[in-house]
Design a protein around this motif. Structure first.
Motif, PDB file in Angstrom:
ATOM      1  N   VAL A 118       0.830  -1.200   0.000  1.00 30.81           N
ATOM      2  CA  VAL A 118       0.000   0.000   0.000  1.00 30.81           C
ATOM      3  C   VAL A 118       0.869   1.256   0.000  1.00 30.81           C
ATOM      4  CG1 VAL A 118      -1.951  -1.090   1.201  1.00 30.81           C
ATOM      5  CG2 VAL A 118      -0.136   0.029   2.532  1.00 30.81           C
ATOM      6  N   PHE A 119       0.222   2.374  -0.330  1.00 32.94           N
ATOM      7  CA  PHE A 119       0.841   3.691  -0.248  1.00 32.94           C
ATOM      8  C   PHE A 119       0.018   4.560   0.700  1.00 32.94           C
ATOM      9  CE2 PHE A 119       1.848   2.019  -4.442  1.00 32.94           C
ATOM     10  CZ  PHE A 119       3.227   2.159  -4.469  1.00 32.94           C
ATOM     11  N   ALA A 202       2.484  12.585  10.016  1.00 33.04           N
ATOM     12  CA  ALA A 202       1.865  11.278  10.222  1.00 33.04           C
ATOM     13  C   ALA A 202       1.027  10.904   9.013  1.00 33.04           C
ATOM     14  CB  ALA A 202       1.026  11.303  11.503  1.00 33.04           C
ATOM     15  N   TYR A 203      -0.007  10.074   9.243  1.00 27.71           N
ATOM     16  CA  TYR A 203      -0.889   9.590   8.174  1.00 27.71           C
ATOM     17  C   TYR A 203      -2.337   9.720   8.633  1.00 27.71           C
ATOM     18  CZ  TYR A 203       3.539   7.066   7.903  1.00 27.71           C
ATOM     19  OH  TYR A 203       4.860   6.738   7.920  1.00 27.71           O
ATOM     20  N   VAL A 204      -3.235   9.703   7.669  1.00 25.15           N
ATOM     21  CA  VAL A 204      -4.663   9.836   7.964  1.00 25.15           C
ATOM     22  C   VAL A 204      -5.120   8.779   8.960  1.00 25.15           C
ATOM     23  CG1 VAL A 204      -7.000   9.741   7.017  1.00 25.15           C
ATOM     24  CG2 VAL A 204      -5.187  10.888   5.739  1.00 25.15           C
ATOM     25  N   GLY A 205      -4.756   7.520   8.725  1.00 21.29           N
ATOM     26  CA  GLY A 205      -5.234   6.437   9.565  1.00 21.29           C
ATOM     27  C   GLY A 205      -4.859   6.573  11.027  1.00 21.29           C
ATOM     28  N   LEU A 206      -3.735   7.251  11.311  1.00 19.82           N
ATOM     29  CA  LEU A 206      -3.278   7.394  12.690  1.00 19.82           C
ATOM     30  C   LEU A 206      -3.897   8.585  13.411  1.00 19.82           C
ATOM     31  CD1 LEU A 206       0.523   6.521  12.840  1.00 19.82           C
ATOM     32  CD2 LEU A 206      -1.389   5.304  13.874  1.00 19.82           C
ATOM     33  N   ASP A 278     -12.015  -9.307   2.773  1.00 23.78           N
ATOM     34  CA  ASP A 278     -12.947  -8.231   3.117  1.00 23.78           C
ATOM     35  C   ASP A 278     -12.410  -7.379   4.264  1.00 23.78           C
ATOM     36  OD1 ASP A 278     -14.689  -9.080   1.161  1.00 23.78           O
ATOM     37  OD2 ASP A 278     -15.964 -10.244   2.519  1.00 23.78           O
ATOM     38  N   GLU A 279     -11.782  -8.031   5.250  1.00 25.43           N
ATOM     39  CA  GLU A 279     -11.274  -7.297   6.416  1.00 25.43           C
ATOM     40  C   GLU A 279     -10.165  -6.331   6.030  1.00 25.43           C
ATOM     41  OE1 GLU A 279      -9.162  -8.067  10.773  1.00 25.43           O
ATOM     42  OE2 GLU A 279      -9.893  -9.774   9.598  1.00 25.43           O
ATOM     43  N   LEU A 280      -9.208  -6.809   5.237  1.00 22.19           N
ATOM     44  CA  LEU A 280      -8.100  -5.931   4.841  1.00 22.19           C
ATOM     45  C   LEU A 280      -8.565  -4.851   3.874  1.00 22.19           C
ATOM     46  CD1 LEU A 280      -5.047  -5.959   5.637  1.00 22.19           C
ATOM     47  CD2 LEU A 280      -6.362  -7.934   6.377  1.00 22.19           C
ATOM     48  N   LYS A 281      -9.482  -5.176   2.981  1.00 23.95           N
ATOM     49  CA  LYS A 281     -10.015  -4.149   2.087  1.00 23.95           C
ATOM     50  C   LYS A 281     -10.674  -3.035   2.889  1.00 23.95           C
ATOM     51  CE  LYS A 281     -10.955  -6.685  -2.210  1.00 23.95           C
ATOM     52  NZ  LYS A 281     -12.031  -7.179  -3.110  1.00 23.95           N
ATOM     53  N   GLN A 282     -11.426  -3.415   3.925  1.00 24.16           N
ATOM     54  CA  GLN A 282     -12.091  -2.421   4.757  1.00 24.16           C
ATOM     55  C   GLN A 282     -11.074  -1.575   5.504  1.00 24.16           C
ATOM     56  OE1 GLN A 282     -15.561  -1.922   4.843  1.00 24.16           O
ATOM     57  NE2 GLN A 282     -14.867  -0.035   5.819  1.00 24.16           N
ATOM     58  N   TYR A 283     -10.021  -2.216   6.010  1.00 25.21           N
ATOM     59  CA  TYR A 283      -8.984  -1.479   6.724  1.00 25.21           C
ATOM     60  C   TYR A 283      -8.299  -0.478   5.794  1.00 25.21           C
ATOM     61  CZ  TYR A 283      -4.650  -0.333   9.096  1.00 25.21           C
ATOM     62  OH  TYR A 283      -3.621   0.357   9.661  1.00 25.21           O
ATOM     63  N   VAL A 284      -7.993  -0.905   4.569  1.00 22.12           N
ATOM     64  CA  VAL A 284      -7.363  -0.014   3.602  1.00 22.12           C
ATOM     65  C   VAL A 284      -8.263   1.182   3.308  1.00 22.12           C
ATOM     66  CG1 VAL A 284      -6.643   0.177   1.179  1.00 22.12           C
ATOM     67  CG2 VAL A 284      -5.875  -1.762   2.559  1.00 22.12           C
ATOM     68  N   ARG A 285      -9.557   0.929   3.149  1.00 22.43           N
ATOM     69  CA  ARG A 285     -10.500   2.040   2.902  1.00 22.43           C
ATOM     70  C   ARG A 285     -10.584   2.968   4.102  1.00 22.43           C
ATOM     71  NH1 ARG A 285     -13.609  -2.072   0.262  1.00 22.43           N
ATOM     72  NH2 ARG A 285     -14.749  -2.459   2.192  1.00 22.43           N
ATOM     73  N   LEU A 289      -5.717   4.362   2.656  1.00 21.72           N
ATOM     74  CA  LEU A 289      -4.508   3.918   1.980  1.00 21.72           C
ATOM     75  C   LEU A 289      -4.812   3.694   0.509  1.00 21.72           C
ATOM     76  CD1 LEU A 289      -3.391   1.197   4.571  1.00 21.72           C
ATOM     77  CD2 LEU A 289      -2.603   3.567   4.438  1.00 21.72           C
ATOM     78  N   THR A 290      -3.780   3.654  -0.300  1.00 21.95           N
ATOM     79  CA  THR A 290      -3.927   3.326  -1.713  1.00 21.95           C
ATOM     80  C   THR A 290      -3.369   1.932  -1.936  1.00 21.95           C
ATOM     81  OG1 THR A 290      -3.699   5.636  -2.371  1.00 21.95           O
ATOM     82  CG2 THR A 290      -3.343   3.974  -4.075  1.00 21.95           C
ATOM     83  N   TYR A 291      -4.210   1.029  -2.416  1.00 16.26           N
ATOM     84  CA  TYR A 291      -3.766  -0.343  -2.675  1.00 16.26           C
ATOM     85  C   TYR A 291      -2.756  -0.320  -3.817  1.00 16.26           C
ATOM     86  CZ  TYR A 291      -3.989  -5.292  -3.994  1.00 16.26           C
ATOM     87  OH  TYR A 291      -3.676  -6.590  -4.290  1.00 16.26           O
ATOM     88  N   GLY A 292      -1.642  -1.001  -3.617  1.00 16.78           N
ATOM     89  CA  GLY A 292      -0.597  -0.998  -4.642  1.00 16.78           C
ATOM     90  C   GLY A 292       0.253  -2.249  -4.587  1.00 16.78           C
ATOM     91  N   PHE A 293      -0.385  -3.410  -4.712  1.00 18.77           N
ATOM     92  CA  PHE A 293       0.362  -4.665  -4.607  1.00 18.77           C
ATOM     93  C   PHE A 293       1.379  -4.795  -5.736  1.00 18.77           C
ATOM     94  CE2 PHE A 293       1.236  -9.071  -5.581  1.00 18.77           C
ATOM     95  CZ  PHE A 293       1.642  -9.540  -4.339  1.00 18.77           C
ATOM     96  N   MET A 294       2.593  -5.233  -5.366  1.00 21.44           N
ATOM     97  CA  MET A 294       3.659  -5.508  -6.335  1.00 21.44           C
ATOM     98  C   MET A 294       4.369  -6.788  -5.927  1.00 21.44           C
ATOM     99  SD  MET A 294       5.387  -1.714  -6.858  1.00 21.44           S
ATOM    100  CE  MET A 294       5.095  -1.134  -5.172  1.00 21.44           C
ATOM    101  N   GLY A 295       4.623  -7.654  -6.899  1.00 25.61           N
ATOM    102  CA  GLY A 295       5.406  -8.849  -6.645  1.00 25.61           C
ATOM    103  C   GLY A 295       6.885  -8.534  -6.601  1.00 25.61           C
ATOM    104  N   PRO A 296       7.744  -9.560  -6.390  1.00 25.98           N
ATOM    105  CA  PRO A 296       9.179  -9.331  -6.166  1.00 25.98           C
ATOM    106  C   PRO A 296       9.882  -8.499  -7.222  1.00 25.98           C
ATOM    107  CG  PRO A 296       8.608 -11.592  -5.637  1.00 25.98           C
ATOM    108  CD  PRO A 296       7.384 -10.992  -6.252  1.00 25.98           C
ATOM    109  N   GLU A 297       9.718  -8.807  -8.494  1.00 28.58           N
ATOM    110  CA  GLU A 297      10.451  -8.091  -9.536  1.00 28.58           C
ATOM    111  C   GLU A 297       9.993  -6.639  -9.643  1.00 28.58           C
ATOM    112  OE1 GLU A 297      10.229 -10.233 -13.177  1.00 28.58           O
ATOM    113  OE2 GLU A 297      11.392 -11.946 -12.449  1.00 28.58           O
TER     114      GLU A 297
END
Length: 321
Positions: A118-119, A202-206, A278-285, A289-297
């Motif tokens: 996430v960002f 800080a960040y919004v969530g905090l 669903d739980e993590l999606k709700q937490y991100v919302r 946060l901005t969802y930004g999944f990236m694999g290793p490469e």
């Protein structure tokens, strides 16, 4: 401080683990999740929610450890002693990049940059009873009394410290306020609430809960758009400060150097699946946060590009201090 020697002396050789497991066996027993922050901050909260979700998916325990110190140096020293068998993961944020610029022990290759998640944009907040009502107020007061105000955040040369340096330059106030480092952003927020620092980055969530309770006020956010839960808070640009909004906190996971791509990919598959729950999606919302999944490469390439900015701003911070 040589964190690797410190950790070896304190914990000895019991950290070393065998690397017999294959990716097909993964996970082969409990997973160890080593965090570089103290409990209570945004990174800690996300990591623990991630660990809970990973436990449900893998059916194995994910044991979370907080190992704050040196903006991630203690964590990396600990992870450097562990065999890369796929059973150990760590938290990672933009703050690691600043630490790596200052370190003589570690560099980008000291760990595997496994998954991006996430960002999170930075913001500046004050206690609700502060006479600082806006970014302009803060800048004016700092220039009137250089060194008289403090701004708290996570670590030295951390992602937040770099974000603060960016604002200082845009406001032509470099060095006018004192940076106070804490072991987590959560600690910095608590300090500001207690009146021990004038401003916190800080960040919004905090800070959202403290804004809603009337204990804190956000005076600006380093983003292209206003926060949905803080609609009255201007972006830096709206307030007249041209600050790079591509520099945001990122959060992801790392593994010990030498961890196989197969193990990294297996980990990332579970992280991605967990982030889609669903739980993590709700937490991100809820945390905006901005969802930004990236694999290793992809994550490694992203980190290398961000590291260029970290190097530049690390040099700027050193010149200011």
């Amino acid at each position: 401080m040589n964190f690797k020697k410190l950790v070896v002396a304190a914990l000895g050789s019991t950290l070393l683990m065998s690397a017999d497991a294959t990716a097909q066996d993964w996970p082969n027993g409990d997973l160890r999740f080593i965090l570089h922050v103290s409990p209570g901050g945004a990174t800690d909260v996300l990591a623990r929610r991630l660990a809970d979700g990973m436990q449900q998916i893998t059916g194995t325990n994910v044991v979370v450890e907080n190992q704050p110190g040196g903006s991630g140096a203690r964590q990396l020293a600990l992870m450097s002693l562990i065999e890369p068998d796929g059973q150990t993961i760590g938290s990672v944020t933009a703050s690691h990049l600043g630490m790596l610029q200052q370190s003589e022990e570690f560099d980008l290759s000291s760990i595997e940059w496994s998954c991006g998640m996430v960002f999170d944009p930075y913001l500046l907040a004050v206690r609700a009873d502060s006479d600082i009502q806006s970014l302009d107020d803060m800048v004016a007061k700092a220039k009137e009394n250089p060194g008289g105000l403090t701004v708290g955040g996570f670590g030295e040369a951390s992602g937040g410290h770099v974000a603060w340096a960016m604002f200082e330059e845009a406001a032509d106030m470099a060095g006018d306020m004192n940076w106070v480092p804490y072991d987590s952003v959560g600690d910095a927020v608590v300090s500001a609430l207690g009146g021990h620092s004038d401003v916190v980055i800080a960040y919004v969530g905090l800070v959202k809960q403290y804004v809603e309770s009337g204990d804190m006020r956000v005076i600006g956010i380093q983003s292209d758009t206003r926060s949905e839960s803080l609609p009255d808070t201007p972006t830096y640009a709206e307030a007249g400060y041209d600050v790079d909004t591509t520099w945001q906190q990122f959060r992801g996971t790392i593994t010990p150097a030498g961890t196989s791509m197969e193990h990294q990919q297996a980990l990332c598959n579970v992280v991605e699946q967990t982030m889609q729950s669903d739980e993590l999606k709700q937490y991100v919302r809820d945390s905006e946060l901005t969802y930004g999944f990236m694999g290793p490469e992809k994550f490694k390439a992203f980190v290398e590009s961000q590291n260029k900015a970290a190097i530049y701003w690390g040099e700027r911070l050193e010149s200011i201090q």
